[in-house]
Design a protein around this motif. Structure first.
Motif, PDB file in Angstrom:
ATOM      1  N   THR A   1       0.831  -1.205   0.000  1.00 43.06           N
ATOM      2  CA  THR A   1       0.000   0.000   0.000  1.00 43.06           C
ATOM      3  C   THR A   1       0.867   1.257   0.000  1.00 43.06           C
ATOM      4  N   THR A   2       1.628   1.464   1.067  1.00 42.66           N
ATOM      5  CA  THR A   2       2.398   2.698   1.196  1.00 42.66           C
ATOM      6  C   THR A   2       3.396   2.874   0.058  1.00 42.66           C
TER       7      THR A   2
ATOM      8  N   ILE B   1       1.606   3.327  -3.468  1.00 45.76           N
ATOM      9  CA  ILE B   1       1.042   4.667  -3.639  1.00 45.76           C
ATOM     10  C   ILE B   1       2.146   5.681  -3.899  1.00 45.76           C
ATOM     11  N   SER B   2       3.253   5.533  -3.195  1.00 48.53           N
ATOM     12  CA  SER B   2       4.385   6.442  -3.402  1.00 48.53           C
ATOM     13  C   SER B   2       4.924   6.335  -4.827  1.00 48.53           C
TER      14      SER B   2
ATOM     15  N   GLY C   1       2.934   8.095  -7.494  1.00 52.19           N
ATOM     16  CA  GLY C   1       2.966   9.553  -7.468  1.00 52.19           C
ATOM     17  C   GLY C   1       3.728  10.163  -8.621  1.00 52.19           C
TER      18      GLY C   1
ATOM     19  N   ARG D   1      -2.490   6.249 -13.991  1.00 54.65           N
ATOM     20  CA  ARG D   1      -2.217   5.855 -12.609  1.00 54.65           C
ATOM     21  C   ARG D   1      -3.134   4.713 -12.180  1.00 54.65           C
TER      22      ARG D   1
ATOM     23  N   ARG E   1      -7.114   3.679   3.756  1.00 53.62           N
ATOM     24  CA  ARG E   1      -6.184   4.429   2.907  1.00 53.62           C
ATOM     25  C   ARG E   1      -6.392   4.099   1.438  1.00 53.62           C
ATOM     26  N   ARG E   2      -6.609   2.824   1.126  1.00 50.67           N
ATOM     27  CA  ARG E   2      -6.787   2.445  -0.274  1.00 50.67           C
ATOM     28  C   ARG E   2      -8.040   3.061  -0.870  1.00 50.67           C
TER      29      ARG E   2
ATOM     30  N   TYR F   1      -7.543   6.726  -1.400  1.00 52.00           N
ATOM     31  CA  TYR F   1      -6.684   6.980  -2.558  1.00 52.00           C
ATOM     32  C   TYR F   1      -7.466   6.778  -3.860  1.00 52.00           C
TER      33      TYR F   1
ATOM     34  N   ASP G   1      -9.771   9.718  -4.474  1.00 54.28           N
ATOM     35  CA  ASP G   1      -9.050  10.869  -5.015  1.00 54.28           C
ATOM     36  C   ASP G   1      -8.751  10.691  -6.505  1.00 54.28           C
ATOM     37  N   LEU G   2      -8.417   9.467  -6.902  1.00 53.87           N
ATOM     38  CA  LEU G   2      -8.134   9.226  -8.314  1.00 53.87           C
ATOM     39  C   LEU G   2      -9.379   9.423  -9.175  1.00 53.87           C
TER      40      LEU G   2
END
Length: 212
Positions: free
Chosen positions: A66-67, A70-71, A74, A82, A122-123, A126, A129-130
């Motif tokens: 996940t972390t 996502i990074s 970016g 994306r 978090r997923r 995210y 937002d996309l």
């Protein structure tokens, strides 16, 4: 002969592999020590107890799946690209096959729940937002994100439990997988809906009335 210089990451990876095979119950210090060619003393050098290992293993899963992902995304400026890369990666080859369904299956376990809830939140945030970046307003974007995430989890579970019956869910090279990724990577046809739709008209015995 016992292996030397085992790291916490070695133990965490072994724990995740065990979890993918047999759930939380399969994460046994003795079994992992045998698998790694290590001693219990090696385990206790790194971890206070089994729960500490479970927590560390799940945090490693969170970081890697996940972390870090996502990074990496970016650097991609186009939101559709994306999303495509996100789902291609997430639905492609797995480092540990069957791990995510195994983790989700233990959502109520006290060692699993905090990390799983954090990852899920978090997923979906995210993804929301996309979809906003693709032109949806907040509420439809959230709905699309939830639907997309549900499709992702269902696809992985189907791959784990019935991959021989449904070969279309293989990790690569299937038209079904390409179709799913293409659908998830676009908000096509999704428009903001009014909060209260008009009640449908229902015909009863030749008379037209408003259904409630």
């Amino acid at each position: 002969m016992a292996r030397e210089h085992l790291t916490p990451q070695d133990w965490s990876t072994a724990a995740l592999r065990a979890m993918a095979r047999g759930g939380v119950a399969a994460v046994s210090v003795n079994a992992l020590a045998g698998e790694l060619g290590a001693t219990r003393g090696s385990f206790y050098w790194h971890f206070k107890d089994r729960d500490a290992l479970l927590t560390a293993a799940l945090e490693a899963w969170e970081e890697g799946n996940t972390t870090a992902l996502i990074s990496q995304l970016g650097d991609i400026t186009d939101p559709r690209q994306r999303l495509t890369v996100l789902f291609t990666t997430a639905l492609g080859e797995q480092d540990i096959n069957g791990l995510e369904p195994a983790i989700v299956a233990h959502a109520d376990h006290p060692a699993v729940a905090p990390t799983l809830r954090r990852v899920t939140d978090r997923r979906i945030a995210y993804l929301t937002d996309l979809y906003v970046d693709l032109g949806l307003t907040a509420a439809p974007a959230r709905r699309q994100a939830v639907a997309a995430y549900a499709a992702y989890l269902g696809w992985l579970e189907l791959r784990r439990s019935a991959g021989d019956i449904v070969p279309e869910v293989a990790t690569t090279g299937t038209a079904a997988l390409e179709h799913l990724i293409a659908e998830l990577a676009r908000p096509g046809g999704h428009r903001a809906q009014p909060e209260h739709d008009a009640a449908p008209h229902v015909t009863v015995r030749g008379r037209r009335r408003t259904g409630g």
